[in-house]
Enzyme design. Structure first.
Site, PDB file in Angstrom:
ATOM      1  N   ARG A  39      -8.007 119.972 -19.573  1.00  0.00           N
ATOM      2  CA  ARG A  39      -8.211 121.420 -19.481  1.00  0.00           C
ATOM      3  C   ARG A  39      -6.977 122.093 -18.885  1.00  0.00           C
ATOM      4  O   ARG A  39      -6.536 123.142 -19.360  1.00  0.00           O
ATOM      5  CB  ARG A  39      -9.445 121.734 -18.630  1.00  0.00           C
ATOM      6  CG  ARG A  39      -9.693 123.233 -18.462  1.00  0.00           C
ATOM      7  CD  ARG A  39     -10.788 123.488 -17.465  1.00  0.00           C
ATOM      8  NE  ARG A  39     -12.049 122.992 -17.947  1.00  0.00           N
ATOM      9  CZ  ARG A  39     -12.899 123.695 -18.694  1.00  0.00           C
ATOM     10  NH1 ARG A  39     -12.580 124.933 -19.040  1.00  0.00           N
ATOM     11  NH2 ARG A  39     -14.037 123.185 -19.083  1.00  0.00           N
ATOM     12  N   ALA A  83      -9.928 127.239  -4.859  1.00  0.00           N
ATOM     13  CA  ALA A  83     -10.591 125.988  -5.239  1.00  0.00           C
ATOM     14  C   ALA A  83     -11.927 125.844  -4.518  1.00  0.00           C
ATOM     15  O   ALA A  83     -12.049 126.147  -3.327  1.00  0.00           O
ATOM     16  CB  ALA A  83      -9.695 124.798  -4.917  1.00  0.00           C
ATOM     17  N   GLY A  84     -12.931 125.400  -5.255  1.00  0.00           N
ATOM     18  CA  GLY A  84     -14.238 125.206  -4.646  1.00  0.00           C
ATOM     19  C   GLY A  84     -15.167 124.418  -5.541  1.00  0.00           C
ATOM     20  O   GLY A  84     -14.987 124.370  -6.759  1.00  0.00           O
ATOM     21  N   GLN A 141     -28.146 130.941   0.704  1.00  0.00           N
ATOM     22  CA  GLN A 141     -28.806 130.677  -0.571  1.00  0.00           C
ATOM     23  C   GLN A 141     -29.569 129.360  -0.478  1.00  0.00           C
ATOM     24  O   GLN A 141     -29.080 128.381   0.095  1.00  0.00           O
ATOM     25  CB  GLN A 141     -27.787 130.599  -1.706  1.00  0.00           C
ATOM     26  CG  GLN A 141     -28.359 130.341  -3.086  1.00  0.00           C
ATOM     27  CD  GLN A 141     -29.372 131.395  -3.504  1.00  0.00           C
ATOM     28  OE1 GLN A 141     -30.555 131.257  -3.214  1.00  0.00           O
ATOM     29  NE2 GLN A 141     -28.903 132.450  -4.167  1.00  0.00           N
ATOM     30  N   TYR A 147     -22.590 124.836   0.936  1.00  0.00           N
ATOM     31  CA  TYR A 147     -21.734 125.848   0.300  1.00  0.00           C
ATOM     32  C   TYR A 147     -21.712 127.139   1.124  1.00  0.00           C
ATOM     33  O   TYR A 147     -20.641 127.719   1.366  1.00  0.00           O
ATOM     34  CB  TYR A 147     -22.252 126.117  -1.105  1.00  0.00           C
ATOM     35  CG  TYR A 147     -21.427 127.079  -1.927  1.00  0.00           C
ATOM     36  CD1 TYR A 147     -20.282 126.647  -2.590  1.00  0.00           C
ATOM     37  CD2 TYR A 147     -21.803 128.408  -2.070  1.00  0.00           C
ATOM     38  CE1 TYR A 147     -19.522 127.512  -3.356  1.00  0.00           C
ATOM     39  CE2 TYR A 147     -21.066 129.291  -2.837  1.00  0.00           C
ATOM     40  CZ  TYR A 147     -19.924 128.843  -3.483  1.00  0.00           C
ATOM     41  OH  TYR A 147     -19.181 129.713  -4.241  1.00  0.00           O
ATOM     42  N   PRO A 177     -16.862 137.248  -4.139  1.00  0.00           N
ATOM     43  CA  PRO A 177     -17.441 137.530  -5.452  1.00  0.00           C
ATOM     44  C   PRO A 177     -18.953 137.291  -5.444  1.00  0.00           C
ATOM     45  O   PRO A 177     -19.464 136.415  -4.730  1.00  0.00           O
ATOM     46  CB  PRO A 177     -16.743 136.532  -6.383  1.00  0.00           C
ATOM     47  CG  PRO A 177     -15.529 136.083  -5.630  1.00  0.00           C
ATOM     48  CD  PRO A 177     -15.919 136.131  -4.190  1.00  0.00           C
ATOM     49  N   GLY A 178     -19.641 138.074  -6.256  1.00  0.00           N
ATOM     50  CA  GLY A 178     -21.034 137.784  -6.539  1.00  0.00           C
ATOM     51  C   GLY A 178     -21.112 136.818  -7.699  1.00  0.00           C
ATOM     52  O   GLY A 178     -20.219 135.985  -7.906  1.00  0.00           O
ATOM     53  N   TYR A 179     -22.168 136.921  -8.470  1.00  0.00           N
ATOM     54  CA  TYR A 179     -22.327 136.036  -9.631  1.00  0.00           C
ATOM     55  C   TYR A 179     -21.464 136.551 -10.775  1.00  0.00           C
ATOM     56  O   TYR A 179     -21.603 137.681 -11.226  1.00  0.00           O
ATOM     57  CB  TYR A 179     -23.801 135.965 -10.034  1.00  0.00           C
ATOM     58  CG  TYR A 179     -24.620 135.124  -9.083  1.00  0.00           C
ATOM     59  CD1 TYR A 179     -24.831 133.770  -9.334  1.00  0.00           C
ATOM     60  CD2 TYR A 179     -25.155 135.671  -7.925  1.00  0.00           C
ATOM     61  CE1 TYR A 179     -25.574 132.987  -8.452  1.00  0.00           C
ATOM     62  CE2 TYR A 179     -25.892 134.902  -7.035  1.00  0.00           C
ATOM     63  CZ  TYR A 179     -26.092 133.560  -7.305  1.00  0.00           C
ATOM     64  OH  TYR A 179     -26.812 132.787  -6.425  1.00  0.00           O
TER      65      TYR A 179
END
Length: 240
Positions: A39, A83-84, A141, A147, A177-179
């Site tokens: 990738r 990165a995550g 969450q 996380y 960021p949200g979704y």
């Protein structure tokens, strides 16, 4: 000479969009990645952006990667800690490995990368650091104690580092960021996606470009008075 920008996790999802956007702004961009070589190579072929493979959770690997980058591009002026990983499971079932892998990749990586570049930024009197947190670091969450802890930790890390370096021409900010419409979110079952959208006031997922726009502002010269800030980009899902 253009400023050198390093984006970790920069070959896919939000990171790839940030890499593209910053290249369009004229920066000398290097996109870091870890595992998916095919990738990353495809991303390089499509964009012409230099790529570098290393593990952000390994301090020595980060140090080697930055030194290699400096040899071909020069010192890092701009660092985007993007990165995550996720490893979702309820805490009472969570193996220790799932905790440590997420904390080390998402949070310890910020220490690793910043520790390697911050000294030279201070010497030059300029630097831009943007740490990518998450709305789930603000709200918590279910199934994401690892996380959420890592992403919440990024916010405290950002504020402290901003205070330490404000007098040296270095800004340090976080975005939450949200979704966002990425592979990670598209992997969520469709019925769950609809539930999530129902909790987002604008009624949709974000576009990676909308996250990129905020990062591009924060690294620009015009943002020199913005430091220690947490910028939420979540469609109104969480307002602080």
């Amino acid at each position: 000479m253009p400023r050198v920008a390093l984006i970790t996790g920069g070959t896919r999802g939000i990171g790839a969009e940030i890499s593209r956007g910053m290249k369009a702004d004229g920066y000398d961009v290097v996109a870091g990645f870890h595992l998916n070589v095919q990738r990353a190579e495809r991303f390089h072929e499509e964009t012409g952006i230099d790529i570098q493979q290393f593990d952000v959770s390994d301090y020595d690997a980060c140090e080697r990667a930055v030194h290699k980058l400096e040899e071909s591009h020069g010192p890092v002026d701009i660092l985007i800690n993007n990165a995550g990983i996720t490893h979702d499971v309820f805490l009472h079932r969570m193996p220790q490995e799932a905790w440590h892998e997420v904390i080390e990749t998402n949070l310890t990586s910020c220490f690793n990368m910043c520790r390697v570049v911050i000294g030279k930024m201070r010497d030059r009197g300029f630097g831009r650091i943007v740490n990518v947190s998450s709305v789930n670091g603000q709200t918590g969450q279910i199934g994401q104690t690892n996380y959420a802890a890592a992403k919440a930790g990024i916010l405290g890390f950002t504020k402290a580092l901003a205070l330490e370096n404000a007098s040296k021409g270095i800004t340090v900010n976080a975005i939450c960021p949200g979704y966002v419409d990425t592979e990670m979110v598209r992997a969520i079952p469709e019925r769950v996606q609809e539930v999530i959208k129902g909790n987002i006031p604008v009624g949709r997922f974000g576009d990676p470009k909308e996250i990129c726009h905020v990062v591009r502002f924060l690294v620009a010269d015009d943002a020199c008075f913005v430091t220690g800030s947490t910028v939420s980009v979540n469609g109104g899902q969480y307002m602080a």
